[in-house]
Design a protein around this motif. Structure first.
Motif, PDB file in Angstrom:
ATOM      1  N   VAL A 107      50.144 -50.574 -18.443  1.00 18.13           N
ATOM      2  CA  VAL A 107      50.226 -50.142 -17.058  1.00 18.13           C
ATOM      3  C   VAL A 107      49.880 -51.345 -16.218  1.00 18.13           C
ATOM      4  CG1 VAL A 107      49.316 -48.663 -15.250  1.00 18.13           C
ATOM      5  CG2 VAL A 107      49.558 -47.772 -17.557  1.00 18.13           C
ATOM      6  N   ALA A 156      47.448 -41.994 -17.470  1.00 19.67           N
ATOM      7  CA  ALA A 156      47.708 -43.033 -16.473  1.00 19.67           C
ATOM      8  C   ALA A 156      47.323 -42.568 -15.075  1.00 19.67           C
ATOM      9  CB  ALA A 156      49.175 -43.448 -16.511  1.00 19.67           C
ATOM     10  N   ILE A 193      54.157 -47.987 -14.435  1.00 19.06           N
ATOM     11  CA  ILE A 193      53.825 -47.356 -15.715  1.00 19.06           C
ATOM     12  C   ILE A 193      54.847 -47.794 -16.754  1.00 19.06           C
ATOM     13  CG2 ILE A 193      53.294 -45.180 -16.867  1.00 19.06           C
ATOM     14  CD1 ILE A 193      51.541 -45.831 -14.422  1.00 19.06           C
ATOM     15  N   SER A 211      54.795 -43.043 -20.904  1.00 17.37           N
ATOM     16  CA  SER A 211      54.206 -41.724 -20.658  1.00 17.37           C
ATOM     17  C   SER A 211      54.951 -40.936 -19.584  1.00 17.37           C
ATOM     18  CB  SER A 211      52.727 -41.854 -20.274  1.00 17.37           C
ATOM     19  OG  SER A 211      52.567 -42.559 -19.049  1.00 17.37           O
ATOM     20  N   ASP A 260      54.121 -47.543 -20.282  1.00 15.34           N
ATOM     21  CA  ASP A 260      53.664 -47.077 -21.599  1.00 15.34           C
ATOM     22  C   ASP A 260      54.526 -45.946 -22.149  1.00 15.34           C
ATOM     23  OD1 ASP A 260      52.950 -45.107 -19.832  1.00 15.34           O
ATOM     24  OD2 ASP A 260      50.917 -44.851 -20.605  1.00 15.34           O
ATOM     25  N   MET A 320      54.200 -43.231  -8.232  1.00 14.68           N
ATOM     26  CA  MET A 320      53.107 -44.015  -8.806  1.00 14.68           C
ATOM     27  C   MET A 320      53.085 -45.425  -8.229  1.00 14.68           C
ATOM     28  SD  MET A 320      51.274 -42.133 -10.738  1.00 14.68           S
ATOM     29  CE  MET A 320      50.299 -43.374 -11.612  1.00 14.68           C
ATOM     30  N   ASN A 329      58.076 -42.389 -11.076  1.00 19.10           N
ATOM     31  CA  ASN A 329      57.904 -43.844 -11.038  1.00 19.10           C
ATOM     32  C   ASN A 329      57.692 -44.327  -9.608  1.00 19.10           C
ATOM     33  OD1 ASN A 329      57.971 -45.476 -13.494  1.00 19.10           O
ATOM     34  ND2 ASN A 329      59.931 -44.495 -13.916  1.00 19.10           N
TER      35      ASN A 329
END
Length: 209
Positions: A155, A27, A100, A104, A102, A92, A89
């Protein structure tokens, strides 16, 4: 790093591992390649790594002398899984305008915390040296071959323009051969770039750092 003094060798070892783990995170790799964070996306990735490393270093207060014993409470004030996941988190979202979804982030966090424990395992760093060498090798391979996008992960990314550019250890939780598929938010028309990634448009883009 946390102060002007020379960082502990264990922190330098930990930093190598963190950088490799972030290189292996699909990602984040795609976010940088597609410049979700603007022209400074690569610098923002470095900042993410530095922020994580500084947080561990500041809390641990490891001795700079490699022969010195570790404090008995070296792990007492460390970030737990939820704190580190929240931090990633937020970074990002703030730096790359990406949510995100997914799963990951939990894998990355688990790998970072496991790496930290390996670094502090007596004799200090001996286990981590082997793990980090494997991670660096794998990260080098991924940088050469790139990461493929596959279905199944999500994502969400907000942008006001299309993107600007086109571990070998069993305990490493991330699958570095797969990258997340991008999905649009509701009520917004997706834009598919030349690489097949679906991006979502938004009215305004967050300015770079």
């Amino acid at each position: 790093m946390a102060d002007a003094a020379a960082p502990s060798p264990l922190i330098l070892l930990f930093a190598r591992g963190v950088l490799s783990l972030l290189d292996l995170w699909p990602a984040l790799t795609i976010a940088v390649a597609e410049e979700w964070g603007g022209p400074e996306s690569a610098e923002k990735k470095t900042w993410v790594a530095s922020t994580i490393i500084d947080e561990f270093e500041t809390r641990a207060k490891l001795p700079a002398d490699p022969s010195a014993s570790l404090p008995p409470n070296v792990n007492d004030s460390q970030l737990d899984h939820d704190d580190l996941a929240d931090m990633l988190n937020q970074m990002m979202s703030d730096e790359f305008e990406a949510n995100i979804e997914d799963g990951s982030i939990d894998l990355v966090v688990g790998d970072i915390l496991r790496l930290w424990r390996d670094v502090l395992t007596p004799p200090e760093g001996s286990t981590a040296e082997i793990v980090i060498a494997a991670l660096e090798t794998k990260a080098g391979e991924v940088r050469k071959t790139g990461i493929k996008a596959t279905k199944g992960a999500e994502v969400e990314v907000d942008s006001d323009e299309e993107s600007g550019s086109g571990s070998d250890e069993e305990e490493n939780g991330m699958d570095v051969d797969e990258a997340p598929q991008l999905v649009p938010r509701e009520r917004q028309e997706p834009v598919v770039d030349d690489d097949g990634f679906t991006l979502v448009q938004k009215g305004s883009k967050r300015s770079g750092r």
